[in-house]
Design a protein around this motif. Structure first.
Motif, mmCIF file in Angstrom:
data_model
loop_
_atom_site.group_PDB
_atom_site.id
_atom_site.type_symbol
_atom_site.label_atom_id
_atom_site.label_comp_id
_atom_site.label_asym_id
_atom_site.label_seq_id
_atom_site.Cartn_x
_atom_site.Cartn_y
_atom_site.Cartn_z
ATOM 1 N N LEU A 136 92.145 104.666 1.289
ATOM 2 C CA LEU A 136 91.118 104.617 2.267
ATOM 3 C C LEU A 136 91.655 105.504 3.201
ATOM 4 O O LEU A 136 92.891 106.114 3.326
ATOM 5 C CB LEU A 136 91.447 103.112 2.807
ATOM 6 C CG LEU A 136 90.746 102.144 2.200
ATOM 7 C CD1 LEU A 136 91.031 100.717 2.735
ATOM 8 C CD2 LEU A 136 89.497 101.934 1.601
ATOM 9 N N GLN A 176 86.531 104.928 3.918
ATOM 10 C CA GLN A 176 87.119 105.453 2.948
ATOM 11 C C GLN A 176 87.406 106.901 2.808
ATOM 12 O O GLN A 176 88.369 107.509 2.307
ATOM 13 C CB GLN A 176 86.263 105.104 1.692
ATOM 14 C CG GLN A 176 87.192 105.553 0.121
ATOM 15 C CD GLN A 176 86.632 105.092 -1.080
ATOM 16 O OE1 GLN A 176 85.492 104.631 -0.850
ATOM 17 N NE2 GLN A 176 87.482 104.978 -2.114
ATOM 18 N N TYR A 200 97.341 97.857 -3.464
ATOM 19 C CA TYR A 200 95.830 97.548 -2.856
ATOM 20 C C TYR A 200 94.929 98.778 -2.697
ATOM 21 O O TYR A 200 94.014 98.893 -2.780
ATOM 22 C CB TYR A 200 95.881 96.871 -1.531
ATOM 23 C CG TYR A 200 94.743 96.509 -0.854
ATOM 24 C CD1 TYR A 200 93.742 95.840 -1.064
ATOM 25 C CD2 TYR A 200 94.355 97.237 0.124
ATOM 26 C CE1 TYR A 200 92.642 95.711 -0.381
ATOM 27 C CE2 TYR A 200 93.177 97.430 1.031
ATOM 28 C CZ TYR A 200 92.308 96.232 0.644
ATOM 29 O OH TYR A 200 91.248 96.158 1.428
ATOM 30 N N LEU A 201 95.806 99.865 -1.834
ATOM 31 C CA LEU A 201 95.236 101.050 -1.848
ATOM 32 C C LEU A 201 94.581 101.783 -2.866
ATOM 33 O O LEU A 201 93.738 102.394 -3.086
ATOM 34 C CB LEU A 201 96.117 101.732 -0.828
ATOM 35 C CG LEU A 201 96.336 101.508 0.845
ATOM 36 C CD1 LEU A 201 97.064 102.626 1.420
ATOM 37 C CD2 LEU A 201 94.779 101.708 1.459
ATOM 38 N N LYS A 251 94.017 100.585 -5.764
ATOM 39 C CA LYS A 251 92.876 99.770 -6.326
ATOM 40 C C LYS A 251 91.767 100.143 -5.652
ATOM 41 O O LYS A 251 90.781 100.270 -6.560
ATOM 42 C CB LYS A 251 93.116 98.327 -6.192
ATOM 43 C CG LYS A 251 92.202 97.498 -7.009
ATOM 44 C CD LYS A 251 92.460 96.193 -6.936
ATOM 45 C CE LYS A 251 91.390 95.158 -7.671
ATOM 46 N NZ LYS A 251 91.923 93.698 -7.654
ATOM 47 N N LYS A 252 91.779 100.509 -4.585
ATOM 48 C CA LYS A 252 90.399 100.916 -3.598
ATOM 49 C C LYS A 252 90.308 102.123 -3.868
ATOM 50 O O LYS A 252 89.391 102.858 -2.933
ATOM 51 C CB LYS A 252 90.750 100.412 -2.135
ATOM 52 C CG LYS A 252 90.895 98.914 -2.005
ATOM 53 C CD LYS A 252 89.412 98.285 -1.983
ATOM 54 C CE LYS A 252 89.542 96.930 -1.661
ATOM 55 N NZ LYS A 252 87.860 96.189 -1.932
ATOM 56 N N ASP A 253 90.783 103.210 -4.555
ATOM 57 C CA ASP A 253 90.640 104.577 -4.563
ATOM 58 C C ASP A 253 91.005 104.981 -3.036
ATOM 59 O O ASP A 253 90.457 106.164 -2.740
ATOM 60 C CB ASP A 253 89.343 104.839 -5.003
ATOM 61 C CG ASP A 253 89.265 104.930 -6.360
ATOM 62 O OD1 ASP A 253 90.090 105.193 -7.203
ATOM 63 O OD2 ASP A 253 87.973 104.386 -6.873
#
Length: 260
Positions: A136, A155, A129-130, A132-134
Protein backbone atom coordinates in the motif's frame (compact mmCIF):
# COMPACT_ATOMS: atom_id res chain seq x y z
CA UNK A 1 24.57 17.18 15.53
CA UNK A 2 25.39 19.26 18.58
CA UNK A 3 23.67 22.26 16.99
CA UNK A 4 20.66 20.09 16.26
CA UNK A 5 20.54 18.87 19.86
CA UNK A 6 19.93 22.41 21.01
CA UNK A 7 16.76 22.52 18.94
CA UNK A 8 15.31 19.06 19.48
CA UNK A 9 16.11 19.16 23.19
CA UNK A 10 12.95 21.27 23.45
CA UNK A 11 10.94 18.10 22.89
CA UNK A 12 11.72 17.17 26.50
CA UNK A 13 9.78 20.23 27.67
CA UNK A 14 6.60 18.79 26.16
CA UNK A 15 7.07 15.20 27.31
CA UNK A 16 4.80 13.40 28.24
CA UNK A 17 1.92 15.61 27.10
CA UNK A 18 -0.64 14.06 24.76
CA UNK A 19 -3.67 15.17 22.84
CA UNK A 20 -6.60 13.49 21.08
CA UNK A 21 -7.12 13.96 17.35
CA UNK A 22 -9.96 12.22 15.51
CA UNK A 23 -10.30 9.84 18.47
CA UNK A 24 -6.61 8.89 18.38
CA UNK A 25 -4.18 9.68 21.19
CA UNK A 26 -1.12 11.55 19.96
CA UNK A 27 2.21 12.34 21.69
CA UNK A 28 2.84 16.09 21.49
CA UNK A 29 6.59 15.74 22.08
CA UNK A 30 7.34 14.30 18.65
CA UNK A 31 8.34 16.54 15.70
CA UNK A 32 5.37 18.37 14.18
CA UNK A 33 3.33 17.24 17.20
CA UNK A 34 3.01 13.59 16.19
CA UNK A 35 5.35 12.95 13.24
CA UNK A 36 6.62 9.50 14.15
CA UNK A 37 8.33 9.12 10.77
CA UNK A 38 10.48 12.20 11.48
CA UNK A 39 11.15 10.95 15.02
CA UNK A 40 12.52 7.71 13.55
CA UNK A 41 15.00 9.64 11.40
CA UNK A 42 16.14 11.63 14.43
CA UNK A 43 16.65 8.44 16.46
CA UNK A 44 18.67 6.86 13.66
CA UNK A 45 20.93 9.91 13.67
CA UNK A 46 21.15 10.24 17.45
CA UNK A 47 22.13 6.61 18.06
CA UNK A 48 25.59 6.68 16.39
CA UNK A 49 26.19 10.08 18.02
CA UNK A 50 25.33 8.62 21.42
CA UNK A 51 27.50 5.54 20.86
CA UNK A 52 30.42 7.83 20.03
CA UNK A 53 29.96 10.45 22.77
CA UNK A 54 27.80 8.81 25.49
CA UNK A 55 26.01 12.16 25.59
CA UNK A 56 23.23 11.90 28.21
CA UNK A 57 21.04 14.42 26.38
CA UNK A 58 21.12 12.25 23.26
CA UNK A 59 20.22 9.20 25.34
CA UNK A 60 17.24 11.00 26.87
CA UNK A 61 16.03 12.15 23.47
CA UNK A 62 16.30 8.64 22.01
CA UNK A 63 14.27 7.37 24.96
CA UNK A 64 11.41 9.88 24.77
CA UNK A 65 11.21 9.84 20.96
CA UNK A 66 11.00 6.05 21.07
CA UNK A 67 8.26 6.20 23.69
CA UNK A 68 6.38 8.63 21.49
CA UNK A 69 6.46 6.14 18.64
CA UNK A 70 4.97 3.48 20.93
CA UNK A 71 1.95 5.75 21.37
CA UNK A 72 1.65 5.89 17.57
CA UNK A 73 1.31 2.12 17.19
CA UNK A 74 -2.20 1.10 16.10
CA UNK A 75 -3.92 -2.25 16.32
CA UNK A 76 -2.27 -5.47 17.44
CA UNK A 77 -1.51 -8.95 16.15
CA UNK A 78 -5.22 -9.71 15.69
CA UNK A 79 -6.76 -6.33 14.85
CA UNK A 80 -6.22 -3.86 12.02
CA UNK A 81 -3.79 -2.28 11.28
CA UNK A 82 -1.86 -5.06 12.99
CA UNK A 83 0.68 -3.05 14.94
CA UNK A 84 1.54 -0.50 12.27
CA UNK A 85 3.33 2.62 13.48
CA UNK A 86 1.36 5.59 12.19
CA UNK A 87 3.44 8.20 10.40
CA UNK A 88 1.64 11.39 11.39
CA UNK A 89 -1.59 11.90 13.32
CA UNK A 90 -3.97 9.14 12.15
CA UNK A 91 -2.20 8.59 8.80
CA UNK A 92 0.17 5.84 7.75
CA UNK A 93 2.38 6.06 4.68
CA UNK A 94 4.98 3.68 3.32
CA UNK A 95 7.72 6.07 2.25
CA UNK A 96 10.48 6.46 4.81
CA UNK A 97 8.48 4.56 7.42
CA UNK A 98 11.50 3.70 9.58
CA UNK A 99 9.84 3.49 12.99
CA UNK A 100 10.39 -0.24 13.51
CA UNK A 101 14.02 0.04 12.40
CA UNK A 102 14.64 2.90 14.84
CA UNK A 103 12.94 1.06 17.71
CA UNK A 104 14.98 -2.09 17.10
CA UNK A 105 18.17 -0.03 17.27
CA UNK A 106 17.09 1.84 20.40
CA UNK A 107 15.83 -1.34 22.03
CA UNK A 108 19.04 -3.27 21.48
CA UNK A 109 21.27 -0.42 22.66
CA UNK A 110 19.26 0.37 25.80
CA UNK A 111 18.04 -3.20 26.39
CA UNK A 112 14.38 -2.22 26.13
CA UNK A 113 12.03 -5.13 25.54
CA UNK A 114 9.17 -2.65 25.09
CA UNK A 115 10.83 -1.11 22.04
CA UNK A 116 11.89 -4.43 20.53
CA UNK A 117 8.53 -6.15 21.09
CA UNK A 118 6.62 -3.23 19.57
CA UNK A 119 8.84 -3.32 16.50
CA UNK A 120 8.44 -7.09 16.19
CA UNK A 121 4.66 -6.69 16.19
CA UNK A 122 4.80 -4.42 13.15
CA UNK A 123 7.27 -6.64 11.30
CA UNK A 124 5.54 -9.94 12.07
CA UNK A 125 1.90 -8.82 11.77
CA UNK A 126 1.60 -5.66 9.67
CA UNK A 127 4.22 -6.49 7.03
CA UNK A 128 2.57 -9.81 6.04
CA UNK A 129 -0.70 -7.89 5.71
CA UNK A 130 0.99 -5.44 3.33
CA UNK A 131 2.50 -8.29 1.31
CA UNK A 132 -0.93 -9.94 1.02
CA UNK A 133 -2.39 -6.64 -0.21
CA UNK A 134 0.37 -6.27 -2.84
CA UNK A 135 1.62 -3.36 -0.70
CA UNK A 136 0.00 0.00 0.00
CA UNK A 137 0.97 3.63 -0.37
CA UNK A 138 -1.11 5.30 2.33
CA UNK A 139 -4.16 4.96 4.55
CA UNK A 140 -6.04 7.03 7.11
CA UNK A 141 -7.62 5.52 10.19
CA UNK A 142 -10.93 6.15 11.89
CA UNK A 143 -12.71 4.65 14.88
CA UNK A 144 -16.06 2.95 14.45
CA UNK A 145 -17.86 1.54 17.47
CA UNK A 146 -14.60 1.23 19.35
CA UNK A 147 -12.77 -0.50 16.50
CA UNK A 148 -10.08 0.92 14.21
CA UNK A 149 -10.82 0.91 10.48
CA UNK A 150 -9.44 2.53 7.34
CA UNK A 151 -11.40 5.55 6.16
CA UNK A 152 -9.27 6.08 3.05
CA UNK A 153 -6.73 3.81 1.32
CA UNK A 154 -4.30 4.39 -1.56
CA UNK A 155 -2.38 1.50 -3.08
CA UNK A 156 -0.29 3.58 -5.47
CA UNK A 157 2.23 4.97 -6.07
CA UNK A 158 4.66 2.39 -4.74
CA UNK A 159 8.34 3.32 -4.58
CA UNK A 160 11.64 1.88 -3.43
CA UNK A 161 11.70 4.33 -0.51
CA UNK A 162 8.68 2.47 0.86
CA UNK A 163 10.35 -0.93 0.47
CA UNK A 164 13.82 -0.29 1.91
CA UNK A 165 12.66 0.59 5.48
CA UNK A 166 10.66 -2.65 5.65
CA UNK A 167 13.60 -4.75 4.51
CA UNK A 168 15.94 -3.11 7.02
CA UNK A 169 13.43 -3.60 9.85
CA UNK A 170 13.08 -7.30 8.98
CA UNK A 171 16.84 -7.71 9.14
CA UNK A 172 16.86 -5.89 12.49
CA UNK A 173 14.19 -8.32 13.72
CA UNK A 174 16.41 -11.23 12.69
CA UNK A 175 19.35 -9.73 14.61
CA UNK A 176 17.17 -9.23 17.68
CA UNK A 177 15.60 -12.70 17.68
CA UNK A 178 17.73 -15.04 15.52
CA UNK A 179 14.45 -16.16 13.93
CA UNK A 180 15.17 -16.96 10.29
CA UNK A 181 11.63 -16.11 9.18
CA UNK A 182 12.45 -12.42 9.47
CA UNK A 183 15.50 -12.70 7.22
CA UNK A 184 13.43 -14.66 4.71
CA UNK A 185 10.75 -11.98 4.86
CA UNK A 186 13.42 -9.34 4.21
CA UNK A 187 14.35 -11.16 1.03
CA UNK A 188 10.73 -11.59 0.01
CA UNK A 189 10.03 -7.88 0.36
CA UNK A 190 13.26 -6.99 -1.46
CA UNK A 191 12.03 -9.11 -4.36
CA UNK A 192 9.50 -6.33 -5.04
CA UNK A 193 12.40 -4.71 -6.87
CA UNK A 194 12.95 -7.78 -9.04
CA UNK A 195 9.35 -8.38 -10.07
CA UNK A 196 7.51 -9.84 -7.09
CA UNK A 197 5.04 -6.96 -7.22
CA UNK A 198 1.57 -6.31 -8.60
CA UNK A 199 2.89 -5.67 -12.14
CA UNK A 200 5.15 -8.73 -12.26
CA UNK A 201 7.87 -6.52 -13.75
CA UNK A 202 11.33 -5.74 -12.36
CA UNK A 203 12.05 -2.18 -11.30
CA UNK A 204 15.74 -2.84 -10.63
CA UNK A 205 18.20 -3.67 -13.40
CA UNK A 206 21.23 -5.64 -12.11
CA UNK A 207 23.16 -4.88 -15.32
CA UNK A 208 23.15 -1.10 -14.80
CA UNK A 209 22.23 -0.67 -11.13
CA UNK A 210 19.39 1.72 -11.93
CA UNK A 211 15.91 1.48 -10.46
CA UNK A 212 12.70 2.83 -11.95
CA UNK A 213 10.82 5.45 -9.96
CA UNK A 214 7.97 3.20 -8.91
CA UNK A 215 4.64 1.62 -9.74
CA UNK A 216 1.85 4.00 -10.80
CA UNK A 217 -0.95 1.44 -11.02
CA UNK A 218 -1.56 -2.29 -11.59
CA UNK A 219 -0.13 -2.18 -15.08
CA UNK A 220 2.08 0.90 -15.29
CA UNK A 221 5.62 1.49 -14.09
CA UNK A 222 7.12 4.98 -13.85
CA UNK A 223 10.08 4.62 -16.22
CA UNK A 224 11.92 7.62 -14.81
CA UNK A 225 14.94 6.70 -12.72
CA UNK A 226 15.87 9.32 -10.15
CA UNK A 227 18.67 9.25 -7.62
CA UNK A 228 16.38 8.46 -4.68
CA UNK A 229 14.91 5.34 -6.25
CA UNK A 230 18.30 4.02 -7.36
CA UNK A 231 19.95 4.73 -4.00
CA UNK A 232 17.08 3.13 -2.05
CA UNK A 233 17.17 0.05 -4.27
CA UNK A 234 20.94 -0.31 -3.89
CA UNK A 235 20.75 0.14 -0.11
CA UNK A 236 18.06 -2.54 0.01
CA UNK A 237 20.01 -5.06 -2.02
CA UNK A 238 23.29 -4.34 -0.25
CA UNK A 239 21.53 -5.07 3.04
CA UNK A 240 20.05 -8.39 1.94
CA UNK A 241 23.34 -9.43 0.33
CA UNK A 242 25.01 -9.22 3.75
CA UNK A 243 22.62 -11.75 5.25
CA UNK A 244 22.98 -15.31 3.88
CA UNK A 245 19.31 -16.14 4.44
CA UNK A 246 17.83 -13.07 2.78
CA UNK A 247 20.48 -13.27 0.04
CA UNK A 248 19.42 -16.84 -0.77
CA UNK A 249 15.76 -15.79 -0.89
CA UNK A 250 16.53 -13.02 -3.37
CA UNK A 251 18.91 -15.09 -5.51
CA UNK A 252 16.47 -18.01 -5.71
CA UNK A 253 13.67 -15.71 -6.85
CA UNK A 254 15.90 -14.04 -9.43
CA UNK A 255 17.11 -17.35 -10.83
CA UNK A 256 13.61 -18.82 -11.00
CA UNK A 257 12.32 -15.71 -12.76
CA UNK A 258 15.20 -15.76 -15.23
CA UNK A 259 14.49 -19.37 -16.17
CA UNK A 260 10.79 -18.83 -16.92
Amino acid sequence: IQKTLGVINNFKDVYPQKTVYNDFELPLWLPQKAAADQAAVLIKGLIPYYLTTKDSTAAQLIEILSRGMLVMQAGDSLSFPYGAFLSWKNDWHAWGNSQADALFQAGMIFNSKDFINAAITEVSCFYPYLIKKDYLNWFRLKREQGKVAASEVKQFEQIAYGIRPMVIACLQAYRATDDTKYAEQAGQIANWLLGENITGRALYDPQTGRCYDGIDNKSKINLNSGAESTIEALLTLLAVEQNPISRRTVHNYYQDKSQR
